[in-house]
Each structure stands twice: as C-alpha cells, then as structure tokens.
Design an enzyme around this catalytic site. Structure first.
Site, PDB file in Angstrom:
ATOM      1  N   LYS A   9       0.601  -1.080  -0.532  1.00  0.00           N
ATOM      2  CA  LYS A   9      -0.275   0.036  -0.042  1.00  0.00           C
ATOM      3  C   LYS A   9       1.014   1.026   0.208  1.00  0.00           C
ATOM      4  O   LYS A   9       2.061   1.118   0.626  1.00  0.00           O
ATOM      5  CB  LYS A   9      -0.745  -0.113   1.215  1.00  0.00           C
ATOM      6  CG  LYS A   9      -1.763  -1.190   1.137  1.00  0.00           C
ATOM      7  CD  LYS A   9      -2.885  -0.902   2.240  1.00  0.00           C
ATOM      8  CE  LYS A   9      -3.700  -2.271   2.336  1.00  0.00           C
ATOM      9  NZ  LYS A   9      -4.823  -1.894   3.321  1.00  0.00           N
ATOM     10  N   TYR A  49     -12.530  -1.425  -3.639  1.00  0.00           N
ATOM     11  CA  TYR A  49     -13.263  -1.669  -2.251  1.00  0.00           C
ATOM     12  C   TYR A  49     -14.441  -1.509  -2.268  1.00  0.00           C
ATOM     13  O   TYR A  49     -15.276  -1.556  -1.089  1.00  0.00           O
ATOM     14  CB  TYR A  49     -12.469  -1.068  -1.491  1.00  0.00           C
ATOM     15  CG  TYR A  49     -10.952  -1.351  -0.773  1.00  0.00           C
ATOM     16  CD1 TYR A  49     -10.941  -2.877  -0.356  1.00  0.00           C
ATOM     17  CD2 TYR A  49      -9.745  -0.934  -0.956  1.00  0.00           C
ATOM     18  CE1 TYR A  49      -9.167  -3.008   0.448  1.00  0.00           C
ATOM     19  CE2 TYR A  49      -8.459  -0.812  -1.165  1.00  0.00           C
ATOM     20  CZ  TYR A  49      -8.329  -2.015  -0.095  1.00  0.00           C
ATOM     21  OH  TYR A  49      -7.246  -2.086  -0.530  1.00  0.00           O
ATOM     22  N   ASN A 112      -1.661   0.341   7.005  1.00  0.00           N
ATOM     23  CA  ASN A 112      -1.578  -0.565   7.499  1.00  0.00           C
ATOM     24  C   ASN A 112      -0.812  -1.753   6.648  1.00  0.00           C
ATOM     25  O   ASN A 112      -0.633  -2.720   6.054  1.00  0.00           O
ATOM     26  CB  ASN A 112      -2.829  -1.737   8.214  1.00  0.00           C
ATOM     27  CG  ASN A 112      -4.134  -2.612   6.887  1.00  0.00           C
ATOM     28  OD1 ASN A 112      -3.384  -1.911   5.808  1.00  0.00           O
ATOM     29  ND2 ASN A 112      -4.254  -3.369   7.262  1.00  0.00           N
ATOM     30  N   HIS A 115      -1.932  -5.428   1.443  1.00  0.00           N
ATOM     31  CA  HIS A 115      -3.102  -6.072   1.992  1.00  0.00           C
ATOM     32  C   HIS A 115      -3.410  -7.664   1.118  1.00  0.00           C
ATOM     33  O   HIS A 115      -2.089  -7.622   0.528  1.00  0.00           O
ATOM     34  CB  HIS A 115      -4.519  -5.484   0.109  1.00  0.00           C
ATOM     35  CG  HIS A 115      -5.670  -5.907  -0.076  1.00  0.00           C
ATOM     36  ND1 HIS A 115      -6.730  -6.591   1.027  1.00  0.00           N
ATOM     37  CD2 HIS A 115      -5.546  -7.615  -1.456  1.00  0.00           C
ATOM     38  CE1 HIS A 115      -7.509  -7.013   0.011  1.00  0.00           C
ATOM     39  NE2 HIS A 115      -7.331  -7.661  -1.001  1.00  0.00           N
ATOM     40  N   GLU A 126      -9.861 -10.405  -7.785  1.00  0.00           N
ATOM     41  CA  GLU A 126      -8.456  -9.459  -7.027  1.00  0.00           C
ATOM     42  C   GLU A 126      -8.042  -9.410  -8.334  1.00  0.00           C
ATOM     43  O   GLU A 126      -6.956  -8.188  -8.985  1.00  0.00           O
ATOM     44  CB  GLU A 126      -8.315  -9.379  -5.416  1.00  0.00           C
ATOM     45  CG  GLU A 126      -9.744  -8.241  -4.343  1.00  0.00           C
ATOM     46  CD  GLU A 126      -9.247  -8.830  -3.463  1.00  0.00           C
ATOM     47  OE1 GLU A 126      -9.967  -8.601  -2.324  1.00  0.00           O
ATOM     48  OE2 GLU A 126      -8.376  -9.020  -2.677  1.00  0.00           O
TER      49      GLU A 126
HETATM   50  P1  CMP Z   1      -6.981  -4.890   3.408  1.00  0.00           P
HETATM   51  O1  CMP Z   1      -6.315  -5.975   3.955  1.00  0.00           O
HETATM   52  O2  CMP Z   1      -6.932  -3.675   2.368  1.00  0.00           O
HETATM   53  O3  CMP Z   1      -8.929  -4.441   3.168  1.00  0.00           O
HETATM   54  C1  CMP Z   1      -9.792  -3.777   3.695  1.00  0.00           C
HETATM   55  C2  CMP Z   1      -8.688  -2.592   4.815  1.00  0.00           C
HETATM   56  O4  CMP Z   1      -9.798  -2.074   5.051  1.00  0.00           O
HETATM   57  C3  CMP Z   1      -7.969  -3.382   5.394  1.00  0.00           C
HETATM   58  O5  CMP Z   1      -7.242  -3.594   4.503  1.00  0.00           O
HETATM   59  C4  CMP Z   1      -7.933  -1.644   6.314  1.00  0.00           C
HETATM   60  O6  CMP Z   1      -7.039  -1.218   5.598  1.00  0.00           O
HETATM   61  C5  CMP Z   1      -9.676  -0.906   6.162  1.00  0.00           C
HETATM   62  N1  CMP Z   1      -9.956  -1.485   7.017  1.00  0.00           N
HETATM   63  C6  CMP Z   1     -10.431  -2.627   7.513  1.00  0.00           C
HETATM   64  N2  CMP Z   1     -11.302  -1.634   9.273  1.00  0.00           N
HETATM   65  C7  CMP Z   1     -10.979  -0.660   9.205  1.00  0.00           C
HETATM   66  C8  CMP Z   1     -11.228   0.443  10.409  1.00  0.00           C
HETATM   67  N3  CMP Z   1     -11.544   0.198  11.870  1.00  0.00           N
HETATM   68  N4  CMP Z   1     -10.452   1.609  10.173  1.00  0.00           N
HETATM   69  C9  CMP Z   1     -10.079   2.154   8.985  1.00  0.00           C
HETATM   70  N5  CMP Z   1     -10.034   0.944   8.029  1.00  0.00           N
HETATM   71  C10 CMP Z   1     -10.243   0.353   8.113  1.00  0.00           C
END
Ligand code: CMP
Length: 140
Positions: A9, A49, A112, A115, A126
C-alpha cells in the site's frame, strides 16, 4: 496451488519498504506471478473496495489507497490465502503477531502496509482487477 493478491500500500511504498516486503514474500515461498507499480485513481480504488462501501472507514480507505503509488502483486502457493494472511498478520498492527509484515511496517488499521485477499474467489477477482490472464507468469 492457490492464488492471492498482495498490494503493497502507499504508506509502505513511500516509507521505502517495497524491497523488505518482497523479501518476505520470497522467504515464505510464494511464487510471484505478476507485479507492477501503479497509482490508483479514486474511481479505481472505490471499485476495488466496493465490498466495503457503506462501512465507516470506506471514504478514508479510498482516499488513502489513491494517495500515491502502490504495488499489486499476484502470488501463488499451496493454501496461499491463509498463508499470506498469516505472513501479513492482523489488520490492526497493534494486534498483529511479532514478525508479521503489519507488525513490522504498518502504522494503524487504515495505513496497514499490505493487502491480502480474504477468500479464493476474491483472490481471483482481485488479481483480475489488476492483471490480464496473459500477464500472469506460467511457472509450472
Ligand atoms: P485490506 O486488507 O486492504 O482490506 C480492507 C481494508 O480496510 C483493510 O485492509 C484496512 O486497511 C481497512 N480497514 C478495515 N477496518 C478498518 C478500520 N476499522 N478502520 C480503518 N480502516 C480499516
């Protein structure tokens, strides 16, 4: 063999962690089928998303994922979905196990670092979002 989509990311790209994360991928025995650096438009990020549309974090997720370059990578391994989720750790780095990518490189639940697809079906969907069938290496 199963497939999953990794995305390095924008936070991890701008922090200079692309190489470290690719090293994890290879150390863990995943095969890289395709990879590129790209910057998602807001429209593309919204589409990718769309399953999260309506969740409280959706708008900030779309904003963040289109904020700079990211690196989608199609991966293959036995049990790739679960294996990749093990390697990356929990969504929230505070809850991620020691040594996982998110524990090492993620800032918070939103930014984070990486993904991982959550099911075989979504993994294939995806991967197809970013890569054509012809772009996937045939490593058999
Ligand atoms: P990802 O695995 O990319 O899939 C969905 C994304 O939503 C997840 O990683 C996080 O980056 C984001 N996400 C999920 N829950 C939260 C949350 N409570 N607050 C902010 N971002 C979130």
């Amino acid at each position: 063999m199963e497939r999953t989509l990794c995305i390095i990311k924008p936070d991890a790209v701008s922090a200079g962690n692309v190489g470290n994360i690719i090293a994890h991928i290879q150390k863990e025995g995943f095969r890289i089928l395709a990879m590129r650096m790209t910057t998602l438009s807001k429209k593309s990020a919204s589409k990718f998303y769309e399953v999260h549309q309506g969740r409280p974090f959706y708008d900030s997720l779309v904003e963040f994922m289109s904020s700079g370059p990211c690196v989608p990578i199609a991966l293959e391994k036995d049990n790739a979905i679960a294996e990749w989720r093990r390697v990356i750790g929990s969504t929230d780095p505070a809850e991620a196990a020691a040594g996982t990518i998110r524990k090492l490189y993620a800032k918070n639940k939103g930014e984070n670092a990486v993904h991982g697809s959550d099911s075989v079906e979504n993994g294939l969907r995806e991967i197809a979002f970013f890569f054509t069938e012809g772009e996937l290496a045939d490593l058999a």
